[in-house]
Design a protein around this motif. Structure first.
Motif, PDB file in Angstrom:
ATOM      1  N   ILE A  31      -0.408   9.097  -2.565  1.00  0.00           N
ATOM      2  CA  ILE A  31      -0.141   7.940  -1.707  1.00  0.00           C
ATOM      3  C   ILE A  31      -1.310   6.963  -1.767  1.00  0.00           C
ATOM      4  O   ILE A  31      -1.128   5.751  -1.929  1.00  0.00           O
ATOM      5  CB  ILE A  31       0.117   8.384  -0.253  1.00  0.00           C
ATOM      6  CG1 ILE A  31       1.382   9.229  -0.155  1.00  0.00           C
ATOM      7  CG2 ILE A  31       0.244   7.146   0.648  1.00  0.00           C
ATOM      8  CD1 ILE A  31       1.699   9.686   1.253  1.00  0.00           C
ATOM      9  N   TRP A  32      -2.537   7.480  -1.656  1.00  0.00           N
ATOM     10  CA  TRP A  32      -3.699   6.586  -1.678  1.00  0.00           C
ATOM     11  C   TRP A  32      -3.892   5.949  -3.050  1.00  0.00           C
ATOM     12  O   TRP A  32      -4.315   4.791  -3.158  1.00  0.00           O
ATOM     13  CB  TRP A  32      -4.955   7.340  -1.241  1.00  0.00           C
ATOM     14  CG  TRP A  32      -4.957   7.535   0.240  1.00  0.00           C
ATOM     15  CD1 TRP A  32      -4.827   8.692   0.917  1.00  0.00           C
ATOM     16  CD2 TRP A  32      -5.076   6.506   1.234  1.00  0.00           C
ATOM     17  NE1 TRP A  32      -4.854   8.479   2.273  1.00  0.00           N
ATOM     18  CE2 TRP A  32      -5.012   7.136   2.495  1.00  0.00           C
ATOM     19  CE3 TRP A  32      -5.233   5.124   1.183  1.00  0.00           C
ATOM     20  CZ2 TRP A  32      -5.096   6.425   3.692  1.00  0.00           C
ATOM     21  CZ3 TRP A  32      -5.308   4.405   2.372  1.00  0.00           C
ATOM     22  CH2 TRP A  32      -5.243   5.056   3.600  1.00  0.00           C
TER      23      TRP A  32
ATOM     24  N   HIS B  33      -1.455   5.037  -4.954  1.00  0.00           N
ATOM     25  CA  HIS B  33      -0.505   3.941  -4.984  1.00  0.00           C
ATOM     26  C   HIS B  33      -0.894   2.821  -4.029  1.00  0.00           C
ATOM     27  O   HIS B  33      -0.633   1.638  -4.315  1.00  0.00           O
ATOM     28  CB  HIS B  33       0.897   4.466  -4.661  1.00  0.00           C
ATOM     29  CG  HIS B  33       1.504   5.243  -5.776  1.00  0.00           C
ATOM     30  ND1 HIS B  33       2.336   6.327  -5.581  1.00  0.00           N
ATOM     31  CD2 HIS B  33       1.391   5.107  -7.128  1.00  0.00           C
ATOM     32  CE1 HIS B  33       2.711   6.810  -6.747  1.00  0.00           C
ATOM     33  NE2 HIS B  33       2.146   6.092  -7.700  1.00  0.00           N
TER      34      HIS B  33
ATOM     35  N   VAL C 167       7.117  14.057   0.782  1.00  0.00           N
ATOM     36  CA  VAL C 167       6.216  12.911   0.848  1.00  0.00           C
ATOM     37  C   VAL C 167       6.012  12.309  -0.536  1.00  0.00           C
ATOM     38  O   VAL C 167       5.848  11.084  -0.675  1.00  0.00           O
ATOM     39  CB  VAL C 167       4.868  13.310   1.496  1.00  0.00           C
ATOM     40  CG1 VAL C 167       3.925  13.974   0.504  1.00  0.00           C
ATOM     41  CG2 VAL C 167       4.195  12.102   2.125  1.00  0.00           C
ATOM     42  N   TYR C 168       6.036  13.128  -1.563  1.00  0.00           N
ATOM     43  CA  TYR C 168       5.881  12.611  -2.919  1.00  0.00           C
ATOM     44  C   TYR C 168       7.091  11.792  -3.346  1.00  0.00           C
ATOM     45  O   TYR C 168       6.947  10.689  -3.900  1.00  0.00           O
ATOM     46  CB  TYR C 168       5.660  13.764  -3.900  1.00  0.00           C
ATOM     47  CG  TYR C 168       5.589  13.316  -5.339  1.00  0.00           C
ATOM     48  CD1 TYR C 168       4.419  12.775  -5.855  1.00  0.00           C
ATOM     49  CD2 TYR C 168       6.699  13.406  -6.178  1.00  0.00           C
ATOM     50  CE1 TYR C 168       4.348  12.341  -7.170  1.00  0.00           C
ATOM     51  CE2 TYR C 168       6.640  12.974  -7.493  1.00  0.00           C
ATOM     52  CZ  TYR C 168       5.467  12.446  -7.985  1.00  0.00           C
ATOM     53  OH  TYR C 168       5.415  12.007  -9.290  1.00  0.00           O
TER      54      TYR C 168
ATOM     55  N   HIS D  15       7.890   8.373  -0.694  1.00  0.00           N
ATOM     56  CA  HIS D  15       6.903   7.410  -0.199  1.00  0.00           C
ATOM     57  C   HIS D  15       6.928   6.077  -0.933  1.00  0.00           C
ATOM     58  O   HIS D  15       6.504   5.059  -0.385  1.00  0.00           O
ATOM     59  CB  HIS D  15       5.488   8.009  -0.284  1.00  0.00           C
ATOM     60  CG  HIS D  15       4.870   7.948  -1.648  1.00  0.00           C
ATOM     61  ND1 HIS D  15       5.142   8.886  -2.633  1.00  0.00           N
ATOM     62  CD2 HIS D  15       4.005   7.053  -2.216  1.00  0.00           C
ATOM     63  CE1 HIS D  15       4.462   8.584  -3.721  1.00  0.00           C
ATOM     64  NE2 HIS D  15       3.767   7.473  -3.509  1.00  0.00           N
ATOM     65  N   TYR D  16       7.422   6.042  -2.157  1.00  0.00           N
ATOM     66  CA  TYR D  16       7.230   4.847  -2.969  1.00  0.00           C
ATOM     67  C   TYR D  16       8.085   3.651  -2.557  1.00  0.00           C
ATOM     68  O   TYR D  16       7.637   2.501  -2.727  1.00  0.00           O
ATOM     69  CB  TYR D  16       7.441   5.171  -4.446  1.00  0.00           C
ATOM     70  CG  TYR D  16       6.609   4.292  -5.353  1.00  0.00           C
ATOM     71  CD1 TYR D  16       5.223   4.358  -5.328  1.00  0.00           C
ATOM     72  CD2 TYR D  16       7.198   3.391  -6.220  1.00  0.00           C
ATOM     73  CE1 TYR D  16       4.445   3.555  -6.145  1.00  0.00           C
ATOM     74  CE2 TYR D  16       6.431   2.579  -7.045  1.00  0.00           C
ATOM     75  CZ  TYR D  16       5.066   2.664  -7.002  1.00  0.00           C
ATOM     76  OH  TYR D  16       4.288   1.862  -7.807  1.00  0.00           O
TER      77      TYR D  16
ATOM     78  N   MET E  29       6.025   1.605  -0.594  1.00  0.00           N
ATOM     79  CA  MET E  29       4.981   0.962  -1.382  1.00  0.00           C
ATOM     80  C   MET E  29       5.479  -0.356  -1.977  1.00  0.00           C
ATOM     81  O   MET E  29       4.734  -1.338  -2.056  1.00  0.00           O
ATOM     82  CB  MET E  29       4.508   1.886  -2.501  1.00  0.00           C
ATOM     83  CG  MET E  29       3.730   3.078  -2.029  1.00  0.00           C
ATOM     84  SD  MET E  29       2.204   2.584  -1.195  1.00  0.00           S
ATOM     85  CE  MET E  29       1.805   4.111  -0.353  1.00  0.00           C
TER      86      MET E  29
ATOM     87  N   PHE F 176       0.344   5.353   5.350  1.00  0.00           N
ATOM     88  CA  PHE F 176       0.030   6.747   5.038  1.00  0.00           C
ATOM     89  C   PHE F 176       0.577   7.675   6.121  1.00  0.00           C
ATOM     90  O   PHE F 176       1.302   8.643   5.817  1.00  0.00           O
ATOM     91  CB  PHE F 176      -1.486   6.893   4.912  1.00  0.00           C
ATOM     92  CG  PHE F 176      -1.946   8.294   4.617  1.00  0.00           C
ATOM     93  CD1 PHE F 176      -1.766   8.850   3.364  1.00  0.00           C
ATOM     94  CD2 PHE F 176      -2.577   9.056   5.599  1.00  0.00           C
ATOM     95  CE1 PHE F 176      -2.199  10.150   3.083  1.00  0.00           C
ATOM     96  CE2 PHE F 176      -3.016  10.341   5.326  1.00  0.00           C
ATOM     97  CZ  PHE F 176      -2.824  10.891   4.077  1.00  0.00           C
TER      98      PHE F 176
ATOM     99  N   ASN G 157       4.497   7.692   6.302  1.00  0.00           N
ATOM    100  CA  ASN G 157       5.169   8.455   5.252  1.00  0.00           C
ATOM    101  C   ASN G 157       5.112   9.958   5.513  1.00  0.00           C
ATOM    102  O   ASN G 157       6.040  10.688   5.154  1.00  0.00           O
ATOM    103  CB  ASN G 157       4.560   8.124   3.887  1.00  0.00           C
ATOM    104  CG  ASN G 157       5.219   6.930   3.234  1.00  0.00           C
ATOM    105  OD1 ASN G 157       6.412   6.943   2.955  1.00  0.00           O
ATOM    106  ND2 ASN G 157       4.448   5.882   3.009  1.00  0.00           N
TER     107      ASN G 157
END
Length: 386
Positions: free
Chosen positions: A35-36, A38, A321-322, A325-326, A329, A355, A358
């Motif tokens: 996440i960070w 991205h 979360v993987y 999350h996008y 973004m 963060f 998500n």
């Protein structure tokens, strides 16, 4: 080791075996670090000045974990009990419900952005629906195709991280049809060969930036790079599972988590003048450091309630979360770039909220959607004796 119920897209355990709690936790740590990575992509002008520079290597760590735990879970289940159909049903039930949800969330985010490509070209709603259907089926689109709705060459333009699930599915198919049948010596030879190929790809700069952040597109050398990343890390994980002997280590989760965060946060090595240095760094991480971290993590044990709880929670949210999350973004990038560029000094509260949000969203999707759907599908399609 104690039993948990968590998996990542790049990791699956059989129902009757204990899990490695620390590996669950490390999977979650890697997903949060992505996440960070991205987030900081939104402030970079190229891979050279990305602040959290090597977050893309988390995918190689996921592939390595996948090979390890699939080998651990399934290698001994093929002797008269496990069938190809049963294996593939298990994998689809475990992975695909969240793939479908991520596609829907990606389509919603795209519509909220105004259904336009990054260059401002409008995209018709039927084309968005076509892109969503392809994403639900995990079918990639080529750069320039109508369903490549964002116009930046992504294999899955509504939810970028789905590309690694595409390769994860390939890894599962190869495992069931070929890899599980290889002798340990043949598997070791394959790992050595693909490791050399992966290092040559990185050091030879086939990505254009001296890194291994490839696989997300069907353009240029991305497909080759993605296949090499899978072809080394997944079999390497299988090989480690076959030869694993634990070593004495204390504090394995905290040591491995800190090491993983440090490795992924290192700035680009070498810069534009010496891209090959970054290729060497990536190669060392994938070929040496990640297998060592996996070995240490599998050797360690959680010894108190706090660390066990942390590992289980991180493992629980790692896949959701993987994979979901996008889409947020994309909205974050659209906000950052809609006018005068916004720097991190102004955007960090939004990034921190993104963060945390998500994590909450992932946990809600897990409990309200993923787990209930998988339980229903398992009752409907699985024979638990196989």
């Amino acid at each position: 080791m104690t039993r948990t119920t968590t998996e990542h897209p790049a990791a699956a355990f059989a129902d009757t075996k204990p899990h490695y709690d620390i590996l669950d936790g490390l999977r979650g740590v890697a997903a949060l670090l992505v996440i960070w990575y991205h987030v900081f992509e939104g402030f970079a002008t190229s891979p050279l000045d990305q602040r959290f520079n090597h977050g893309y290597l988390a995918v190689d760590f996921f592939f390595l974990l996948s090979g390890f735990v699939i080998g651990y879970a399934y290698d001994d289940r093929w002797r008269g009990r496990m069938t190809l159909g049963a294996f593939f049903r298990r994998r689809l039930i475990r992975l695909h419900p969240m793939v479908v949800l991520a596609a829907v969330l990606g389509a919603v985010a795209f519509c909220l952005q105004g259904s336009v490509r990054w260059d401002g070209t409008p995209v018709a709603f039927p084309t968005v629906l076509a892109a969503m259907l392809l994403a639900m089926l995990l079918l990639p689109v080529a750069p320039g195709a109508g369903a490549e709705v964002r116009g930046n060459g992504e294999m899955f333009p509504l939810n970028g991280p789905s590309w690694s699930l595409f390769f994860e599915y390939i890894g599962n198919i190869l495992y069931a049809l070929v890899l599980r049948r290889l002798s340990t010596r043949a598997l070791a030879a394959l790992v050595a060969l693909t490791g050399a190929g992966l290092a040559a790809f990185a050091v030879g700069d086939l990505s254009g930036f001296g890194h291994l952040g490839v696989g997300w597109s069907l353009g240029d050398h991305n497909l080759l790079g993605g296949l090499l990343r899978l072809a080394f890390s997944f079999p390497a994980g299988l090989l480690l599972a076959r030869n694993f002997r634990p070593v004495a280590v204390r504090g394995a989760f905290w040591i491995c988590s800190a090491a993983l965060a440090l490795l992924l946060a290192v700035p680009h090595a070498g810069g534009a003048e010496a891209l090959w240095l970054n290729g060497i760094y990536d190669s060392v991480c994938v070929l040496v450091c990640f297998p060592a971290l996996l070995w240490l993590g599998a050797s360690g044990r959680t010894t108190d309630r706090t660390s066990t709880g942390v590992c289980r929670f991180l493992g629980d949210i790692s896949y959701p979360v993987y994979i979901i999350h996008y889409p947020s973004m994309y909205l974050f990038y659209a906000w950052l770039w809609r006018g005068e560029p916004i720097g991190f000094d102004r955007a960090w509260p939004v990034a921190a909220g993104l963060f945390a949000g998500n994590i909450v969203l992932a946990y809600g999707c897990l409990k309200l959607y993923d787990e209930p759907v998988r339980r229903w599908l398992a009752r409907r399609f699985l024979d638990v004796s196989k």
